[in-house]
Design a protein around this motif. Structure first.
Motif, mmCIF file in Angstrom:
data_model
loop_
_atom_site.group_PDB
_atom_site.id
_atom_site.type_symbol
_atom_site.label_atom_id
_atom_site.label_comp_id
_atom_site.label_asym_id
_atom_site.label_seq_id
_atom_site.Cartn_x
_atom_site.Cartn_y
_atom_site.Cartn_z
ATOM 1 N N ARG A 1 13.364 -9.969 -2.136
ATOM 2 C CA ARG A 1 12.148 -9.622 -1.378
ATOM 3 C C ARG A 1 10.951 -10.284 -2.067
ATOM 4 O O ARG A 1 10.127 -9.626 -2.697
ATOM 5 C CB ARG A 1 12.012 -8.091 -1.342
ATOM 6 C CG ARG A 1 10.713 -7.505 -0.797
ATOM 7 C CD ARG A 1 10.815 -7.180 0.639
ATOM 8 N NE ARG A 1 9.666 -6.515 1.244
ATOM 9 C CZ ARG A 1 8.455 -7.050 1.374
ATOM 10 N NH1 ARG A 1 8.163 -8.198 0.841
ATOM 11 N NH2 ARG A 1 7.531 -6.370 2.052
ATOM 12 N N LYS B 1 2.936 1.927 3.078
ATOM 13 C CA LYS B 1 3.066 2.292 4.499
ATOM 14 C C LYS B 1 4.498 2.710 4.846
ATOM 15 O O LYS B 1 4.720 3.714 5.517
ATOM 16 C CB LYS B 1 2.659 1.100 5.404
ATOM 17 C CG LYS B 1 1.220 0.649 5.211
ATOM 18 C CD LYS B 1 0.891 -0.548 6.065
ATOM 19 C CE LYS B 1 1.699 -1.780 5.724
ATOM 20 N NZ LYS B 1 1.518 -2.265 4.331
ATOM 21 N N ALA C 1 0.822 -1.222 0.000
ATOM 22 C CA ALA C 1 0.000 0.000 0.000
ATOM 23 C C ALA C 1 0.852 1.266 0.000
ATOM 24 O O ALA C 1 0.422 2.317 -0.475
ATOM 25 C CB ALA C 1 -0.922 0.002 1.218
HETATM 26 N N1 LIG Z 1 2.813 6.979 -3.525
HETATM 27 C C1 LIG Z 1 3.498 6.058 -4.225
HETATM 28 N N2 LIG Z 1 3.574 6.131 -5.572
HETATM 29 C C2 LIG Z 1 4.246 5.205 -6.278
HETATM 30 N N3 LIG Z 1 4.921 4.154 -5.750
HETATM 31 C C3 LIG Z 1 4.881 4.042 -4.418
HETATM 32 C C4 LIG Z 1 4.174 4.968 -3.581
HETATM 33 N N4 LIG Z 1 4.289 4.586 -2.302
HETATM 34 C C5 LIG Z 1 5.042 3.462 -2.321
HETATM 35 N N5 LIG Z 1 5.418 3.151 -3.579
HETATM 36 C C6 LIG Z 1 6.248 2.000 -3.986
HETATM 37 O O1 LIG Z 1 5.467 0.823 -3.796
HETATM 38 C C7 LIG Z 1 6.251 -0.221 -3.228
HETATM 39 C C8 LIG Z 1 5.623 -0.637 -1.896
HETATM 40 O O2 LIG Z 1 5.725 0.473 -1.010
HETATM 41 P P1 LIG Z 1 6.043 0.273 0.529
HETATM 42 O O3 LIG Z 1 7.196 -0.647 0.707
HETATM 43 O O4 LIG Z 1 6.094 1.621 1.128
HETATM 44 O O5 LIG Z 1 4.693 -0.486 0.949
HETATM 45 P P2 LIG Z 1 4.263 -1.174 2.298
HETATM 46 O O6 LIG Z 1 2.830 -0.841 2.490
HETATM 47 O O7 LIG Z 1 5.180 -0.785 3.398
HETATM 48 O O8 LIG Z 1 4.432 -2.704 1.908
HETATM 49 P P3 LIG Z 1 4.505 -4.060 2.783
HETATM 50 O O9 LIG Z 1 3.451 -4.025 3.821
HETATM 51 O O10 LIG Z 1 4.228 -5.111 1.761
HETATM 52 O O11 LIG Z 1 5.888 -4.130 3.355
HETATM 53 C C9 LIG Z 1 7.675 0.316 -3.075
HETATM 54 O O12 LIG Z 1 8.448 -0.114 -4.168
HETATM 55 C C10 LIG Z 1 7.479 1.841 -3.096
HETATM 56 O O13 LIG Z 1 8.597 2.509 -3.630
#
Ligand SMILES: Nc1ncnc2c1ncn2[C@@H]1O[C@H](COP(=O)(O)OP(=O)(O)OP(=O)(O)O)[C@@H](O)[C@H]1O
Ligand SMILES: Cc1cn([C@H]2C[C@H](O)[C@@H](COP(=O)(O)O)O2)c(=O)[nH]c1=O
Length: 213
Positions: free
Chosen positions: A162, A16, A14
């Motif tokens: 990953r 986060k 998402a």
């Molecule tokens: N606003 C955005 N626009 C485009 N790409 C994004 C955006 N936010 C995050 N990303 C990309 O999407 C991917 C997932 O983002 P992120 O790791 O922040 O998600 P997460 O919710 O923490 O995931 P998880 O719970 O699976 O660890 C990453 O490669 C990140 O660079």
């Protein structure tokens, strides 16, 4: 004095982690001290058991929604000291996933007829029995399933180490989890919630995070 405890929730991919990183930078720029923690705490016992199960280890564990939920809950129980220290040392503590992750995913795994039971069980176990602090604010990053899946896929392509786990590869589970998150937010489960779109304005979110600090 204890910090304002703010949680960022949402589906796998998402955004986060990305939002949390941006919030830490913005809040620090404004002069606030910020502590940060992500659950599961990979590199520690229960989180690594959960990750191993989600990647096909420990035959049978991942098949049990309750066993998985307990591993995630035990990870947070073991983090109580760390949380307390972060809270004492900072104005704000930002958590990337917390108890609501367990509620939303476990409810999705148990299905609609047992979703309410799952949410009550997780809340009673983690907040009421384990004594984990209730958040001051929970932020739902309500990125649509297909967008989150695309982001998770791109991340995997960029970093083949990953690999997506069992939950991340399950589109139905992700969709059901998203619906459960929205229900938690609508019912103000255990705190006020705010629901954000795919690409939130970091400065506006930071305003919400520090209200009252
Ligand atoms: N606003 C955005 N626009 C485009 N790409 C994004 C955006 N936010 C995050 N990303 C990309 O999407 C991917 C997932 O983002 P992120 O790791 O922040 O998600 P997460 O919710 O923490 O995931 P998880 O719970 O699976 O660890 C990453 O490669 C990140 O660079
Ligand atoms: C903390 C927590 C996580 N989960 C689920 C959510 C994800 O699908 C996986 C791993 O988390 P990550 O953010 O992708 O690294 O576990 C859960 O079901 N319950 C929890 O408490």
């Amino acid at each position: 004095m204890s910090a304002r405890l703010v949680v960022v929730e949402g589906l796998d991919g998402a955004g986060k982690n990305t939002l949390t990183t941006a919030l830490v930078a913005e809040l620090t720029r404004r002069g606030h001290t910020v502590g940060r923690l992500a659950f599961p705490r990979y590199g520690t016992l229960h989180a690594d058991l959960a990750a191993d199960a989600l990647h096909g280890g420990q035959a049978g564990t991942a098949d049990s929604p309750h066993a998985m939920a307990l591993l995630f809950a035990m990870d947070r129980h073991a983090a109580l000291g760390e949380l307390t220290a972060l809270s004492a040392a900072n104005d704000v503590v930002l958590l990337d996933r917390y108890v609501a992750s367990n509620a939303a995913y476990t409810a999705a795994r148990l299905g609609p007829e047992r979703a309410e039971e799952a949410v009550e069980w997780i809340g009673a176990l983690e907040f009421d029995r384990f004594g984990l602090p209730e958040p001051d604010l929970q932020i739902l990053l309500d990125t649509p399933v297909d967008v989150a899946a695309r982001r998770a896929g791109a991340r995997e392509a960029a970093d083949p180490g990953r690999t997506r786990d069992r939950y991340e590869r399950d589109a139905t589970l992700q969709a059901d989890t998203g619906a459960n998150y929205r229900r938690l937010a609508d019912s103000s489960w255990r705190s006020p919630w705010t629901v954000l779109g795919t690409d939130p304005d970091v400065s506006a979110v930071a305003d919400l995070v520090v209200v009252g600090t």
